[in-house]
Scaffold this active site. Structure first.
Site, PDB file in Angstrom:
ATOM      1  N   HIS A  72      13.814  69.320 103.633  1.00 14.96           N
ATOM      2  CA  HIS A  72      15.121  69.999 103.709  1.00 14.96           C
ATOM      3  C   HIS A  72      15.029  71.347 103.009  1.00 14.96           C
ATOM      4  O   HIS A  72      14.536  71.431 101.893  1.00 14.96           O
ATOM      5  CB  HIS A  72      16.207  69.152 103.042  1.00 14.96           C
ATOM      6  CG  HIS A  72      16.757  68.097 103.947  1.00 14.96           C
ATOM      7  ND1 HIS A  72      17.973  67.506 103.754  1.00 14.96           N
ATOM      8  CD2 HIS A  72      16.251  67.535 105.068  1.00 14.96           C
ATOM      9  CE1 HIS A  72      18.204  66.630 104.712  1.00 14.96           C
ATOM     10  NE2 HIS A  72      17.171  66.607 105.513  1.00 14.96           N
ATOM     11  N   TYR A 202      27.648  68.101  99.833  1.00 14.83           N
ATOM     12  CA  TYR A 202      28.295  67.779  98.554  1.00 14.83           C
ATOM     13  C   TYR A 202      29.731  68.294  98.642  1.00 14.83           C
ATOM     14  O   TYR A 202      29.944  69.497  98.775  1.00 14.83           O
ATOM     15  CB  TYR A 202      27.585  68.475  97.395  1.00 14.83           C
ATOM     16  CG  TYR A 202      26.248  67.869  97.041  1.00 14.83           C
ATOM     17  CD1 TYR A 202      25.095  68.172  97.768  1.00 14.83           C
ATOM     18  CD2 TYR A 202      26.134  66.987  95.968  1.00 14.83           C
ATOM     19  CE1 TYR A 202      23.872  67.607  97.438  1.00 14.83           C
ATOM     20  CE2 TYR A 202      24.905  66.421  95.626  1.00 14.83           C
ATOM     21  CZ  TYR A 202      23.791  66.736  96.364  1.00 14.83           C
ATOM     22  OH  TYR A 202      22.572  66.173  96.032  1.00 14.83           O
ATOM     23  N   PRO A 294      23.522  60.883  89.250  1.00 14.61           N
ATOM     24  CA  PRO A 294      22.700  61.167  90.432  1.00 14.61           C
ATOM     25  C   PRO A 294      23.080  62.438  91.190  1.00 14.61           C
ATOM     26  O   PRO A 294      22.431  62.766  92.179  1.00 14.61           O
ATOM     27  CB  PRO A 294      22.913  59.927  91.318  1.00 14.61           C
ATOM     28  CG  PRO A 294      24.186  59.333  90.860  1.00 14.61           C
ATOM     29  CD  PRO A 294      24.342  59.684  89.420  1.00 14.61           C
ATOM     30  N   LYS A 298      18.069  63.877  90.377  1.00 13.92           N
ATOM     31  CA  LYS A 298      16.994  64.189  89.426  1.00 13.92           C
ATOM     32  C   LYS A 298      16.292  62.965  88.829  1.00 13.92           C
ATOM     33  O   LYS A 298      15.211  63.103  88.255  1.00 13.92           O
ATOM     34  CB  LYS A 298      17.566  65.021  88.264  1.00 13.92           C
ATOM     35  CG  LYS A 298      17.934  66.426  88.653  1.00 13.92           C
ATOM     36  CD  LYS A 298      16.720  67.310  88.783  1.00 13.92           C
ATOM     37  CE  LYS A 298      16.985  68.581  89.529  1.00 13.92           C
ATOM     38  NZ  LYS A 298      16.757  68.517  90.967  1.00 13.92           N
ATOM     39  N   TYR A 385      17.934  72.629  91.884  1.00 12.68           N
ATOM     40  CA  TYR A 385      17.931  71.515  92.837  1.00 12.68           C
ATOM     41  C   TYR A 385      16.512  71.226  93.342  1.00 12.68           C
ATOM     42  O   TYR A 385      16.112  70.066  93.445  1.00 12.68           O
ATOM     43  CB  TYR A 385      18.866  71.810  94.017  1.00 12.68           C
ATOM     44  CG  TYR A 385      19.233  70.552  94.782  1.00 12.68           C
ATOM     45  CD1 TYR A 385      20.412  69.856  94.510  1.00 12.68           C
ATOM     46  CD2 TYR A 385      18.383  70.039  95.751  1.00 12.68           C
ATOM     47  CE1 TYR A 385      20.723  68.688  95.185  1.00 12.68           C
ATOM     48  CE2 TYR A 385      18.692  68.872  96.431  1.00 12.68           C
ATOM     49  CZ  TYR A 385      19.861  68.211  96.147  1.00 12.68           C
ATOM     50  OH  TYR A 385      20.167  67.049  96.816  1.00 12.68           O
TER      51      TYR A 385
HETATM   52  C1  LIG Z   1      22.246  52.506  91.330  1.00 14.33           C
HETATM   53  C2  LIG Z   1      21.293  53.669  91.139  1.00 14.33           C
HETATM   54  C3  LIG Z   1      21.294  54.750  92.041  1.00 14.33           C
HETATM   55  C4  LIG Z   1      20.411  55.819  91.885  1.00 14.33           C
HETATM   56  N1  LIG Z   1      20.427  56.876  92.757  1.00 14.33           N
HETATM   57  C5  LIG Z   1      19.561  57.920  92.585  1.00 14.33           C
HETATM   58  C6  LIG Z   1      19.523  59.026  93.451  1.00 14.33           C
HETATM   59  O1  LIG Z   1      20.298  59.111  94.405  1.00 14.33           O
HETATM   60  N2  LIG Z   1      18.606  60.031  93.206  1.00 14.33           N
HETATM   61  C7  LIG Z   1      17.722  59.981  92.157  1.00 14.33           C
HETATM   62  O2  LIG Z   1      16.874  60.875  91.969  1.00 14.33           O
HETATM   63  N3  LIG Z   1      17.740  58.948  91.324  1.00 14.33           N
HETATM   64  C8  LIG Z   1      18.624  57.927  91.519  1.00 14.33           C
HETATM   65  N4  LIG Z   1      18.620  56.879  90.681  1.00 14.33           N
HETATM   66  C9  LIG Z   1      17.644  56.925  89.603  1.00 14.33           C
HETATM   67  C10 LIG Z   1      16.274  56.479  90.078  1.00 14.33           C
HETATM   68  O3  LIG Z   1      16.389  55.377  90.927  1.00 14.33           O
HETATM   69  C11 LIG Z   1      15.487  56.165  88.837  1.00 14.33           C
HETATM   70  O4  LIG Z   1      15.353  57.363  88.107  1.00 14.33           O
HETATM   71  C12 LIG Z   1      14.109  55.564  89.123  1.00 14.33           C
HETATM   72  O5  LIG Z   1      14.233  54.290  89.677  1.00 14.33           O
HETATM   73  C13 LIG Z   1      13.310  55.506  87.827  1.00 14.33           C
HETATM   74  O6  LIG Z   1      12.169  54.735  88.012  1.00 14.33           O
HETATM   75  P1  LIG Z   1      11.578  53.880  86.815  1.00 14.33           P
HETATM   76  O7  LIG Z   1      10.367  53.251  87.380  1.00 14.33           O
HETATM   77  O8  LIG Z   1      11.489  54.731  85.613  1.00 14.33           O
HETATM   78  O9  LIG Z   1      12.693  52.785  86.484  1.00 14.33           O
HETATM   79  P2  LIG Z   1      13.218  51.579  87.387  1.00 14.33           P
HETATM   80  O10 LIG Z   1      13.267  51.966  88.820  1.00 14.33           O
HETATM   81  O11 LIG Z   1      14.463  51.100  86.740  1.00 14.33           O
HETATM   82  O12 LIG Z   1      12.094  50.484  87.245  1.00 14.33           O
HETATM   83  C14 LIG Z   1      11.942  49.711  86.085  1.00 14.33           C
HETATM   84  C15 LIG Z   1      11.215  48.436  86.420  1.00 14.33           C
HETATM   85  O13 LIG Z   1      11.015  47.705  85.232  1.00 14.33           O
HETATM   86  C16 LIG Z   1      11.362  46.353  85.438  1.00 14.33           C
HETATM   87  N5  LIG Z   1      11.792  45.811  84.144  1.00 14.33           N
HETATM   88  C17 LIG Z   1      12.936  46.068  83.477  1.00 14.33           C
HETATM   89  N6  LIG Z   1      12.965  45.404  82.311  1.00 14.33           N
HETATM   90  C18 LIG Z   1      11.810  44.718  82.238  1.00 14.33           C
HETATM   91  C19 LIG Z   1      11.268  43.858  81.272  1.00 14.33           C
HETATM   92  N7  LIG Z   1      11.917  43.560  80.142  1.00 14.33           N
HETATM   93  N8  LIG Z   1      10.055  43.299  81.509  1.00 14.33           N
HETATM   94  C20 LIG Z   1       9.371  43.594  82.649  1.00 14.33           C
HETATM   95  N9  LIG Z   1       9.850  44.418  83.609  1.00 14.33           N
HETATM   96  C21 LIG Z   1      11.048  44.971  83.397  1.00 14.33           C
HETATM   97  C22 LIG Z   1      12.468  46.389  86.475  1.00 14.33           C
HETATM   98  O14 LIG Z   1      12.574  45.161  87.188  1.00 14.33           O
HETATM   99  C23 LIG Z   1      12.015  47.543  87.365  1.00 14.33           C
HETATM  100  O15 LIG Z   1      11.212  47.113  88.428  1.00 14.33           O
HETATM  101  C24 LIG Z   1      19.507  55.804  90.803  1.00 14.33           C
HETATM  102  C25 LIG Z   1      19.506  54.739  89.909  1.00 14.33           C
HETATM  103  C26 LIG Z   1      20.384  53.676  90.051  1.00 14.33           C
HETATM  104  C27 LIG Z   1      20.364  52.531  89.050  1.00 14.33           C
END
Ligand SMILES: Cc1cc2nc3c(=O)[nH]c(=O)nc-3n(C[C@H](O)[C@H](O)[C@H](O)COP(=O)(O)OP(=O)(O)OC[C@H]3O[C@@H](n4cnc5c(N)ncnc54)[C@H](O)[C@@H]3O)c2cc1C
Length: 395
Positions: A72, A202, A294, A298, A385
Site C-alpha cells: 500500500h 481512517y 492499534p 505499530k 506510518y
Molecule cells: C486484540 C489485539 C489486536 C491487535 N491489533 C493490531 C493491529 O491491528 N496492528 C498491529 O500492529 N498490532 C496489533 N496488535 C498488536 C500485535 O498483535 C502484537 O504487537 C503482536 O502480537 C506482538 O507479538 P508478540 O509475539 O510480542 O506477543 P504475542 O502475540 O502476545 O505472543 C505472546 C505469546 O506468548 C504466549 N504466552 C503468554 N504467556 C505465556 C506464558 N506464561 N508461558 C508461555 N507462553 C506464554 C502466548 O500464548 C503467545 O503465543 C493487536 C493486539 C491485540 C491483543
C-alpha cells in the site's frame, strides 16, 4: 534440558527471533502456553512496515508474504464527509507498507520453526517461571504433560506478550512501568467481503472513530470505536454494519459490501512501556515490554525492531565474544519504542471521540485542516506510518 536461548512465548516475536538466531547457528527452545492452532488463529495485526517485511525475508520465511501480501502506498483520512489521501510514496521517497495478516505470518513462521533443527518448541508449557537470570544460571522452570521440567540456558528472551511470565518475574524495584488506558475500545469484525476501498480508511466521525482495513482482496477487517462497557453480544452483525456505514462519507458507505462476521471481538486500547528491557540475562521483547493502541498499526512493527536488535546483539556475543550490544539493547530499543508510543497516542488523539464537549471536535477539525494543508503535516503522518528507521549504528 539445556539450550543457548530459552524463549518464553511462541507468538511472532518468539518465533521470528528463534529463526534469526538459528540462521546464525544459535540453538533455542520456545515454551508456548497454547497449541499451534490457538496461536495462529488470533486475529490481530495486519499492516507490516518495511522493517518487518525485511526481517521476514532475513528469517527466510517471506516467500508467501511476497506473493500474497498487498503493498500500500497511502491511506485515506476522513473527517465527517471530507476525504483526504496521504500519499506515502510521494512524501517519503517511495516507502510503503504491506497488508499481510498476523495469522498468515505466524503460520509461515511455524512452518519454518517446526522443521528447523536448531529450534525446539514445547507447546502447552504451563507455570513457566524464569529463575537465576539476575546473578546466576538462568533456568526456565515449567510444567509439560503434567510433569515439572527445567530448561537451563545462557539467556532468556521474554516474548510472552503483555500478560506473560517474564516481566512478572522481575523484582518490582527494578522496573518502571508507564501506562495509559484509553476510555474506549475497538470492536472489530472480520468478513469475507471485498474491502470497501483499495487503501485503509481512517474515519473521524462525530459518532466516533472507524477504520476500514483488510487482509486481502476478498477479506475485510473493520473496526468501530465503542465504550468500555460494550459487549460483543450487544453487537449483532446488522448493528455493526449500520454503525460503520454511518461513520463513513457517503461515497464509501454506499458501496460497502456486507456479509456475515467470521470473527468479532473488542480490544481495549492501552499505551504501556516497561523500562528497562534487560534484567541481567533476561530480555523483554515485543508486547512483553510495550503496548500501543492499534491506531498507528505499530504493535507488531515495534516487536520487529526489538527482534532485530536482540538477535544482532546475541549473534555478536556468540560469534565475536562481544557483550557491548547486549548492554545497549534496552536503550536502543526504547528510543524507537517511545517514538511509536508517541505517534500511536497522537494519531489516536486526533481521530477518536474522547468526550461530548463540542470544543474537542472543533480543535480536532482545526488540526485536521492544518495537517492536510501542510506538506510538513502530511509528511509527519506518512513518515511515522511507514515506520521510523532502525538504528543503523547498532551492529
Ligand atoms: C486484540 C489485539 C489486536 C491487535 N491489533 C493490531 C493491529 O491491528 N496492528 C498491529 O500492529 N498490532 C496489533 N496488535 C498488536 C500485535 O498483535 C502484537 O504487537 C503482536 O502480537 C506482538 O507479538 P508478540 O509475539 O510480542 O506477543 P504475542 O502475540 O502476545 O505472543 C505472546 C505469546 O506468548 C504466549 N504466552 C503468554 N504467556 C505465556 C506464558 N506464561 N508461558 C508461555 N507462553 C506464554 C502466548 O500464548 C503467545 O503465543 C493487536 C493486539 C491485540 C491483543
Amino acid at each position: 534440558m539445556q539450550t543457548r536461548i530459552g524463549i518464553i512465548g511462541g507468538g511472532p516475536s518468539g518465533l521470528c527471533l528463534a529463526r534469526l538466531l538459528s540462521l546464525a547457528g544459535i540453538k533455542s527452545v520456545i515454551l508456548e502456553r497454547h497449541d499451534r492452532a490457538h496461536v495462529e488463529a488470533r486475529i490481530r495485526a495486519g499492516i507490516l512496515e518495511q522493517g518487518m517485511v525485511d526481517l521476514m525475508r532475513k528469517a527466510q520465511v517471506g516467500a508467501r508474504m511476497e506473493r500474497e501480501g498487498l503493498p500500500h502506498d497511502g491511506i485515506v483520512l476522513t473527517f465527517g464527509d471530507r476525504v483526504e489521501r496521504v500519499d506515502f510514496a510521494a512524501l517519503t521517497g517511495g516507502q510503503r507498507v504491506m497488508v499481510y495478516g498476523q495469522t498468515e505470518l505466524t503460520r509461515d513462521l511455524y512452518d519454518a520453526v517446526l522443521s528447523d533443527a536448531n529450534i525446539s518448541v514445547v507447546f502447552q508449557a504451563h507455570d513457566v517461571h524464569p529463575r537465576g537470570f539476575l546473578d546466576g544460571q538462568p533456568v526456565l522452570e515449567f510444567v509439560a504433560d503434567g510433569q515439572p521440567r527445567a530448561l537451563a540456558c545462557d539467556f532468556i528472551a521474554g516474548c510472552d506478550g503483555y500478560h506473560g511470565a517474564s516481566r512478572a518475574a522481575v523484582p518490582r524495584d527494578m522496573i518502571t512501568e508507564y501506562e495509559r488506558i484509553y476510555p474506549f475500545g475497538w470492536l472489530g469484525l472480520l468478513a469475507d467481503t471485498p474491502p470497501v476501498h483499495e487503501e485503509l480508511i481512517y474515519s473521524n466521525h462525530e459518532r466516533g472513530f472507524a477504520l476500514c482495513s483488510m487482509r486481502s482482496h476478498t477479506r475485510s477487517r473493520y473496526y468501530v470505536q465503542v465504550g468500555l462497557t460494550e459487549k460483543v453480544e450487544d453487537w449483532p452483525d446488522d448493528r455493526f454494519w449500520d454503525e460503520i456505514r454511518r461513520r463513513l462519507p457517503g461515497r464509501f458507505a454506499d458501496k460497502m459490501v456486507i456479509g456475515p462476521a467470521i470473527e468479532k471481538s473488542i480490544a481495549p486500547l492501552r499505551s504501556f512501556v516497561a523500562e528497562p528491557l534487560r534484567f541481567g540475562k533476561l530480555f523483554l521483547v515485543g508486547d512483553a515490554g510495550h503496548i500501543v493502541p492499534p491506531t498507528g498499526a505499530k504493535g507488531l512493527n515495534l516487536a520487529a525492531s526489538d527482534m532485530y536488535y536482540l538477535s544482532t546483539a546475541l549473534i555478536a556475543f556468540y560469534q565475536q565474544g562481544r557483550s557491548d550490544l547486549l548492554d545497549r539493547y534496552s536503550q536502543t530499543a526504547l528510543r524507537r519504542i517511545w517514538a511509536a508510543v508517541r505517534f500511536s497516542w497522537w494519531f489516536t488523539s486526533i481521530s477518536h471521540r474522547f468526550n461530548d464537549e463540542p470544543i474537542e471536535r472543533k480543535i480536532q477539525l482545526a488540526e485536521f485542516d492544518y495537517l492536510m494543508g501542510s506538506t510538513a503535516g502530511r509528511t509527519t503522518i506518512a513518515e511515522n506510518y511507514v515506520g521510523l528507521p532502525f538504528d543503523a549504528s547498532f551492529g
